[in-house]
Motif scaffolding. Structure first.
Motif, PDB file in Angstrom:
ATOM      1  N   LEU A  52       0.838  -1.188   0.000  1.00 33.09           N
ATOM      2  CA  LEU A  52       0.000   0.000   0.000  1.00 33.09           C
ATOM      3  C   LEU A  52       0.880   1.247   0.000  1.00 33.09           C
ATOM      4  O   LEU A  52       1.961   1.240   0.592  1.00 33.09           O
ATOM      5  CB  LEU A  52      -0.918   0.015   1.233  1.00 33.09           C
ATOM      6  N   PRO A  53       0.417   2.325  -0.640  1.00 28.52           N
ATOM      7  CA  PRO A  53       1.235   3.534  -0.770  1.00 28.52           C
ATOM      8  C   PRO A  53       1.183   4.477   0.418  1.00 28.52           C
ATOM      9  O   PRO A  53       1.567   5.627   0.295  1.00 28.52           O
ATOM     10  CB  PRO A  53       0.635   4.206  -2.011  1.00 28.52           C
ATOM     11  N   GLY A  54       0.740   4.042   1.556  1.00 31.71           N
ATOM     12  CA  GLY A  54       0.587   4.921   2.709  1.00 31.71           C
ATOM     13  C   GLY A  54       1.915   5.390   3.282  1.00 31.71           C
ATOM     14  O   GLY A  54       2.992   5.079   2.779  1.00 31.71           O
ATOM     15  N   VAL A  86      -4.054   5.414   4.228  1.00 29.21           N
ATOM     16  CA  VAL A  86      -4.791   4.724   3.174  1.00 29.21           C
ATOM     17  C   VAL A  86      -6.149   4.313   3.735  1.00 29.21           C
ATOM     18  O   VAL A  86      -6.357   4.322   4.949  1.00 29.21           O
ATOM     19  CB  VAL A  86      -4.032   3.482   2.629  1.00 29.21           C
ATOM     20  N   SER A  87      -7.057   3.941   2.866  1.00 37.51           N
ATOM     21  CA  SER A  87      -8.413   3.614   3.317  1.00 37.51           C
ATOM     22  C   SER A  87      -8.444   2.308   4.109  1.00 37.51           C
ATOM     23  O   SER A  87      -7.639   1.405   3.895  1.00 37.51           O
ATOM     24  CB  SER A  87      -9.355   3.502   2.115  1.00 37.51           C
ATOM     25  N   VAL A  88      -9.399   2.219   5.018  1.00 40.60           N
ATOM     26  CA  VAL A  88      -9.572   1.007   5.810  1.00 40.60           C
ATOM     27  C   VAL A  88      -9.892  -0.197   4.913  1.00 40.60           C
ATOM     28  O   VAL A  88      -9.317  -1.273   5.118  1.00 40.60           O
ATOM     29  CB  VAL A  88     -10.628   1.205   6.924  1.00 40.60           C
ATOM     30  N   PRO A  89     -10.765  -0.065   3.890  1.00 42.14           N
ATOM     31  CA  PRO A  89     -10.990  -1.221   3.017  1.00 42.14           C
ATOM     32  C   PRO A  89      -9.696  -1.727   2.348  1.00 42.14           C
ATOM     33  O   PRO A  89      -9.497  -2.942   2.223  1.00 42.14           O
ATOM     34  CB  PRO A  89     -11.999  -0.714   1.981  1.00 42.14           C
ATOM     35  N   ASP A  90      -8.806  -0.809   1.973  1.00 40.67           N
ATOM     36  CA  ASP A  90      -7.523  -1.234   1.398  1.00 40.67           C
ATOM     37  C   ASP A  90      -6.666  -1.944   2.443  1.00 40.67           C
ATOM     38  O   ASP A  90      -5.984  -2.921   2.142  1.00 40.67           O
ATOM     39  CB  ASP A  90      -6.764  -0.046   0.811  1.00 40.67           C
TER      40      ASP A  90
END
Length: 171
Positions: A52-54, A86-90
């Motif tokens: 993930l890009p967070g 990043v989003s919780v779904p991700d």
């Protein structure tokens, strides 16, 4: 905004103080720099699976006391870090990827599911089958409950180790 990173009592709770190839009375001998390199390799492996890009917070691997043993000779290595932004779904998808892909990377999944916290956060615990590092990965879903961001926390730790004879633990 300051990011509060969840750091559990890794040295005692996750890593314990048992040796990898020996007993609690005789932990494996390993130089601190070698244990640090192992922790960095494992962290990179986990980041690659999360994919993930967070943003990450990472203080790096650090030796900590191993129970009540002489800290000049015995240590556990802890490496806590987190990913946020990043989003919780991700993040939920990343947790499923970790559950599916960690075994192929030499990890034994010990548990996966809601933890015992009041929030029932999704948690994965695992042990590296060869080097016996322990891992607790938690998805902290803070949507609607806090101004702090939701995040994945990673608590990585070694078993109790001892430095080679004639050397001391170097922080």
């Amino acid at each position: 905004m300051a990011i509060a990173m969840l750091v559990t009592s890794i040295a005692a709770g996750i890593t314990g103080c048992s040796g990898m190839n020996g007993s609690e009375d005789n932990p494996e001998t390993r130089e601190v720099d070698v244990a640090r390199a192992d922790a960095v390799t494992f962290a990179d492996q986990i980041r690659s699976i999360i994919d993930l890009p967070g943003k990450t917070s990472d203080a790096g691997p650090t030796p900590t006391p191993c129970g009540d043993r002489d800290f000049d000779k015995f240590y556990s290595l802890v490496h806590p870090w987190s990913l946020y932004g990043v989003s919780v779904p991700d993040m939920e998808k990343a947790m499923l990827r970790l559950k599916g892909e960690l075994p192929a990377q030499g990890w034994k999944i010990e548990s996966y599911g809601p933890n015992s916290s009041r929030a029932k956060s999704l948690e994965l615990t695992a042990t590296a089958t060869k080097k016996r590092y322990s891992l607790v990965i938690t998805l902290l879903d803070r949507r609607g409950r806090s101004d702090d961001p939701s995040m994945i926390t990673v608590d990585l730790g070694s078993p109790c180790l001892q430095v080679p004879e004639g050397t001391k633990v170097v922080i």
